[in-house]
Write an enzyme that holds these catalytic residues in place. Structure first.
Site, PDB file in Angstrom:
ATOM      1  N   MET A  84       1.170   4.002  -5.251  1.00 28.56           N
ATOM      2  CA  MET A  84       0.667   3.314  -6.432  1.00 28.56           C
ATOM      3  C   MET A  84      -0.343   2.237  -6.048  1.00 28.56           C
ATOM      4  SD  MET A  84       1.684   4.133  -9.589  1.00 28.56           S
ATOM      5  CE  MET A  84       1.706   2.616 -10.549  1.00 28.56           C
ATOM      6  N   ARG A 133       2.675  -5.050   4.735  1.00 33.36           N
ATOM      7  CA  ARG A 133       3.559  -5.617   5.765  1.00 33.36           C
ATOM      8  C   ARG A 133       3.548  -4.749   7.023  1.00 33.36           C
ATOM      9  NH1 ARG A 133       7.397  -9.389   5.339  1.00 33.36           N
ATOM     10  NH2 ARG A 133       7.261  -9.315   3.065  1.00 33.36           N
ATOM     11  N   GLU A 151      10.866   6.254 -22.646  1.00 29.77           N
ATOM     12  CA  GLU A 151      10.597   7.370 -21.724  1.00 29.77           C
ATOM     13  C   GLU A 151      11.899   8.087 -21.360  1.00 29.77           C
ATOM     14  OE1 GLU A 151       9.559   7.424 -17.046  1.00 29.77           O
ATOM     15  OE2 GLU A 151       8.126   6.321 -18.295  1.00 29.77           O
ATOM     16  N   LYS A 154       7.022  -3.170 -20.813  1.00 37.09           N
ATOM     17  CA  LYS A 154       7.099  -2.045 -19.870  1.00 37.09           C
ATOM     18  C   LYS A 154       8.528  -1.541 -19.753  1.00 37.09           C
ATOM     19  CE  LYS A 154       5.725   0.813 -16.604  1.00 37.09           C
ATOM     20  NZ  LYS A 154       6.876   1.164 -15.791  1.00 37.09           N
ATOM     21  N   VAL A 205       4.815  -4.304  -4.635  1.00 40.63           N
ATOM     22  CA  VAL A 205       5.941  -4.025  -3.742  1.00 40.63           C
ATOM     23  C   VAL A 205       7.179  -3.742  -4.590  1.00 40.63           C
ATOM     24  CG1 VAL A 205       4.973  -5.457  -1.919  1.00 40.63           C
ATOM     25  CG2 VAL A 205       6.618  -6.456  -3.520  1.00 40.63           C
ATOM     26  N   HIS A 261       9.174   0.453 -22.820  1.00 38.42           N
ATOM     27  CA  HIS A 261       8.420   1.699 -22.634  1.00 38.42           C
ATOM     28  C   HIS A 261       9.240   2.682 -21.806  1.00 38.42           C
ATOM     29  CE1 HIS A 261       6.045   4.248 -19.912  1.00 38.42           C
ATOM     30  NE2 HIS A 261       5.129   4.321 -20.856  1.00 38.42           N
ATOM     31  N   ASN A 262       9.803   2.203 -20.702  1.00 39.52           N
ATOM     32  CA  ASN A 262      10.584   3.082 -19.843  1.00 39.52           C
ATOM     33  C   ASN A 262      11.870   3.537 -20.518  1.00 39.52           C
ATOM     34  OD1 ASN A 262       8.548   2.442 -18.057  1.00 39.52           O
ATOM     35  ND2 ASN A 262       9.914   2.216 -16.315  1.00 39.52           N
ATOM     36  N   LEU A 302       0.806  -1.217   0.000  1.00 39.10           N
ATOM     37  CA  LEU A 302       0.000   0.000   0.000  1.00 39.10           C
ATOM     38  C   LEU A 302       0.842   1.271   0.000  1.00 39.10           C
ATOM     39  CD1 LEU A 302      -2.874  -1.073   2.425  1.00 39.10           C
ATOM     40  CD2 LEU A 302      -2.972  -0.821  -0.066  1.00 39.10           C
ATOM     41  N   ALA A 303       1.883   1.289  -0.852  1.00 42.66           N
ATOM     42  CA  ALA A 303       2.506   2.574  -1.172  1.00 42.66           C
ATOM     43  C   ALA A 303       1.503   3.330  -2.046  1.00 42.66           C
ATOM     44  CB  ALA A 303       3.824   2.360  -1.883  1.00 42.66           C
ATOM     45  N   SER A 362       1.858   1.619 -16.310  1.00 42.36           N
ATOM     46  CA  SER A 362       2.468   2.933 -16.488  1.00 42.36           C
ATOM     47  C   SER A 362       1.427   4.028 -16.364  1.00 42.36           C
ATOM     48  CB  SER A 362       3.141   3.041 -17.858  1.00 42.36           C
ATOM     49  OG  SER A 362       3.677   4.345 -18.038  1.00 42.36           O
TER      50      SER A 362
END
Length: 467
Positions: free
Chosen positions: A14, A34, A190, A183, A75, A186-187, A11-12, A129
């Site tokens: 994002m 956690r 970016e 991804k 995570v 993609h980065n 649960l950060a 993303s």
């Protein structure tokens, strides 16, 4: 039997925003973190009163889920993902689905997919993303793994993803680590895009002496044309923000050291492994490494001189030219990324659909841009297109921009302003269109000092000369 449609671990910001997105779209979500305090804060804050169930223990969390269980892990990439999987496995049944939505390295995803398959569990590697805002309002989602497992979460992904003209920015990409590979690239694109924009900014500021207000107007105008994109849009906004301490433009008070989390580096590393040139993306990674050498740069600034003269340039012409150089370089950056995906699809047996990748990048993600519609069209018209620069639309765009592109790089060089990504883009274009490169001399040198042999242009076979 559990009643939650999906569970999310981590649960950060994002993770929290994805949970809120899922709940807003009608899904009942179980959550676990956690650190229990973060769960408590989330439930007392933005999750209060919503159809979200918190749990402090993994067994209870798993028991809250409908079967087959669908669990998304959000995570930090690396060992933490493996630890969460190990905690989950004793409580799961065959057919349950683990979804890694973090920025995991694709080879880790390959390993985890194979290990879990042997234990009867399904694993989806899902690139997401869009940053914090995208997670909340609709990201671009790049899933891979068992097709049957994907079909069991497809409705959820379609619901929470960004939409462009009613089309969800998500599609099944392929087996195992395909989603995290896409991804990663993609980065990499970016990284290239951001570096190219930074170089354009540097030229406008150091050569034309534009201040923040004028810079914002330039980027706003560029965002109305072929350069229209999320990154151009936010750049225009960045120049408007004032520092609360000094009253100066905030961007000028930010230390010039660019951080990175590794995905750009991974792109460069794997491009070398599969033999695909991506010089613009490599230059962007190297530029960040150079920016981190700040103490050395400060010392060198007083010892290594640059050009002594300031160039007298027509401001309006040069602004337009820099825009054209940025556009041409951007095309090259995307061309390199798409070429890498095309080769990787063969090397790793991912069976990637290039037009679909362009489609799901049109909304939600960081590199979303107006011209991705043209990228999609190019691959729809020619699925086996070897390089984006050869598509009629982009070929014409490059031809129309190249005079200004070359002049901007000449001016940058004469002014002592480093433009590594723009220069790498032009070199890529010139090398790709060359009928003959000087690699013949390199082969002669290799044969001279190491008897590495060479091939001839007029005869079949392999040759060696006693030079």
């Amino acid at each position: 039997m559990g009643q939650c449609d999906i569970g999310l671990i981590g649960l950060a910001v994002m993770g929290q925003n994805l949970v809120l997105n899922m709940e807003r779209n009608g899904f009942r979500v179980a959550v676990f973190n956690r650190t229990a305090k973060r769960t408590e804060e989330f439930m007392a804050g933005t999750a209060k009163g919503k159809n979200i169930e918190p749990y402090e223990e993994i067994p209870a969390f798993v028991a809250a889920l409908k079967k087959p269980r669908r669990i998304m892990i959000m995570v930090k990439a690396g060992e933490a993902v493996d630890q969460v999987i190990d905690e989950l496995k004793p409580h799961l049944d065959k057919g349950d689905i683990i979804i890694d939505g973090g920025n995991s390295y694709f080879k880790d995803t390959e390993r985890r997919a194979q290990q879990l398959e042997s234990q009867g569990l399904n694993y989806l590697g899902v690139g997401i993303s869009g940053g914090e805002a995208g997670a909340l309002h609709g990201p671009s989602i790049m899933p891979s793994g068992h097709l049957e497992a994907y079909l069991q979460v497809e409705n959820l992904f379609q619901a929470i993803s960004a939409k462009v003209n009613g089309e969800p920015c998500v599609t099944y990409l392929g087996p195992r680590g395909a989603g995290h590979y896409v991804k990663m690239v993609h980065n990499g694109i970016e990284y290239g895009d951001m570096q190219l924009i930074a170089e354009a900014y540097d030229l406008l500021k150091r050569v034309l002496k534009l201040e923040a207000d004028a810079l914002s107007k330039v980027f706003e105008e560029w965002n109305q044309g072929v350069l229209s994109s999320y990154l151009i849009e936010i750049t225009a906004q960045i120049f408007k923000v004032k520092d609360t301490f000094t009253g100066k433009p905030l961007v000028e008070m930010i230390l010039d050291e660019a951080a990175q989390k590794g995905t750009g580096k991974w792109t460069s590393q794997d491009a070398f492994d599969i033999g695909v040139p991506i010089p613009t993306i490599n230059a962007a990674v190297e530029a960040r490494l150079l920016s981190a050498m700040r103490s050395e740069r400060l010392a060198a600034a007083s010892l290594l001189n640059g050009p002594l003269n300031d160039l007298d340039n027509d401001g309006n012409w040069l602004i337009d030219a820099i825009g054209k150089a940025l556009y041409a370089s951007k095309i090259c950056s995307y061309a390199q990324g798409m070429a890498m995906l095309r080769v990787a699809s063969q090397v790793y047996d991912y069976r990637l659909n290039m037009s679909e990748i362009a489609r799901i990048w049109r909304g939600g993600c960081i590199i979303r841009a107006g011209f991705l519609n043209d990228v999609r069209k190019a691959y729809q018209e020619q699925p086996d297109l070897p390089n984006l620069m050869l598509a009629p639309f982009f070929r014409q765009a490059l031809l129309a921009s190249q005079e200004a592109w070359r002049e901007v790089i000449r001016i940058a060089t004469a002014s002592g302003v480093a433009v590594p990504a723009m220069s790498a883009s032009l070199a890529y274009y010139d090398a790709y269109r060359s009928q003959r490169l000087p690699a013949n001399l390199i082969q002669a040198q290799r044969d001279y000092f190491g008897a590495h042999t060479y091939r001839r242009i007029d005869q079949e076979g392999v040759f060696h000369t006693e030079w």
